[in-house]
Design an enzyme around this catalytic site. Structure first.
Site, mmCIF file in Angstrom:
data_model
loop_
_atom_site.group_PDB
_atom_site.id
_atom_site.type_symbol
_atom_site.label_atom_id
_atom_site.label_comp_id
_atom_site.label_asym_id
_atom_site.label_seq_id
_atom_site.Cartn_x
_atom_site.Cartn_y
_atom_site.Cartn_z
ATOM 1 C CG LEU A 60 3.047 -0.536 36.422
ATOM 2 C CD1 LEU A 60 2.552 0.117 35.137
ATOM 3 C CD2 LEU A 60 4.031 0.369 37.153
ATOM 4 N N GLY A 61 0.255 -2.905 39.283
ATOM 5 C CA GLY A 61 -0.956 -3.117 40.063
ATOM 6 C C GLY A 61 -1.561 -4.475 39.769
ATOM 7 N N GLY A 63 -5.416 -6.756 40.352
ATOM 8 C CA GLY A 63 -6.814 -6.743 40.758
ATOM 9 C C GLY A 63 -7.396 -8.133 40.671
ATOM 10 C CB SER A 64 -10.834 -9.345 41.131
ATOM 11 O OG SER A 64 -11.490 -8.523 40.185
ATOM 12 N N GLY A 66 -6.662 -9.651 37.018
ATOM 13 C CA GLY A 66 -5.335 -9.731 36.434
ATOM 14 C C GLY A 66 -4.353 -8.745 37.020
ATOM 15 C CB VAL A 68 -1.409 -3.189 35.007
ATOM 16 C CG1 VAL A 68 -0.783 -2.218 34.014
ATOM 17 C CG2 VAL A 68 -2.897 -3.351 34.726
ATOM 18 C CG ASP A 175 -13.490 -2.253 37.880
ATOM 19 O OD1 ASP A 175 -14.264 -3.153 38.236
ATOM 20 O OD2 ASP A 175 -12.347 -2.462 37.454
#
Length: 176
Positions: A60-61, A63-64, A66, A68, A175
């Site tokens: 699903l996504g 980032g820096s 990890g 999801v 964030d």
């Protein structure tokens, strides 16, 4: 913080980051739609890991810290989100586990509930969370463009309520 390279994690995240940057650039320039590139990233990454008791379905996504994933509980078929958090050392592991325990204690209708914390290996932990239905705000904006004032308020008000609850409980989102 231990700055030694973790070759497996760094190569995996570098690949995902490069693909994501290429997709964003193509999307901004009106090029190849994300939907044509994203499945190949999902298929490549999904084959790299499994979690006992769950069927990993879709990235699903990322980032820096990890990724999801959408997944299903093998026993019930219920949809969940798996948040795989990359860890580079024991101090980072302790901090992540402490944060997971704190988040598990929060109960708010606009926060995803932490159901379980799994120790995958020395490089990662996985949080099993409620899956937010309805897609992301980013995908809605990509499909529709601008939102009306009422739609923005409808989307943002629950986020504000959840952040206020978390802050009142002593949790500050890094964030925001």
């Amino acid at each position: 913080r231990d700055m030694r390279p973790n070759v497996r994690r760094d190569a995996h995240m570098w690949h995902l980051d490069c693909r994501a940057r290429a997709v964003r650039a193509d999307w901004r320039e009106g090029g190849v739609p994300r939907s044509m590139l994203w499945p190949s990233v999902t298929a490549m990454a999904r084959s790299a890991w499994r979690l006992a008791g769950y069927r990993v379905e879709e990235l699903l996504g990322a980032g820096s810290s990890g990724e999801v994933w959408r997944a299903r509980v093998n026993a019930t078929g219920a949809a969940v989100a798996l948040k795989r958090i990359w860890l580079s050392d024991q101090a980072q592991r302790r901090a992540a586990l402490s944060e997971a325990a704190m988040l598990s204690s929060l109960d708010h209708p606009h926060l995803m509930k932490v159901h379980e914390v799994r120790h995958v290996d020395d490089d990662a932990i996985v949080l099993v969370l409620d899956l937010a239905s309805g897609g992301s705000l980013a995908s809605l904006l990509a499909r529709r463009g601008r939102l009306t004032t009422g739609e923005v308020i409808t989307a943002i008000a629950p986020i504000g309520a959840a952040l206020a609850y978390a802050h009142h409980s002593g949790v500050v989102h890094g964030d925001v």
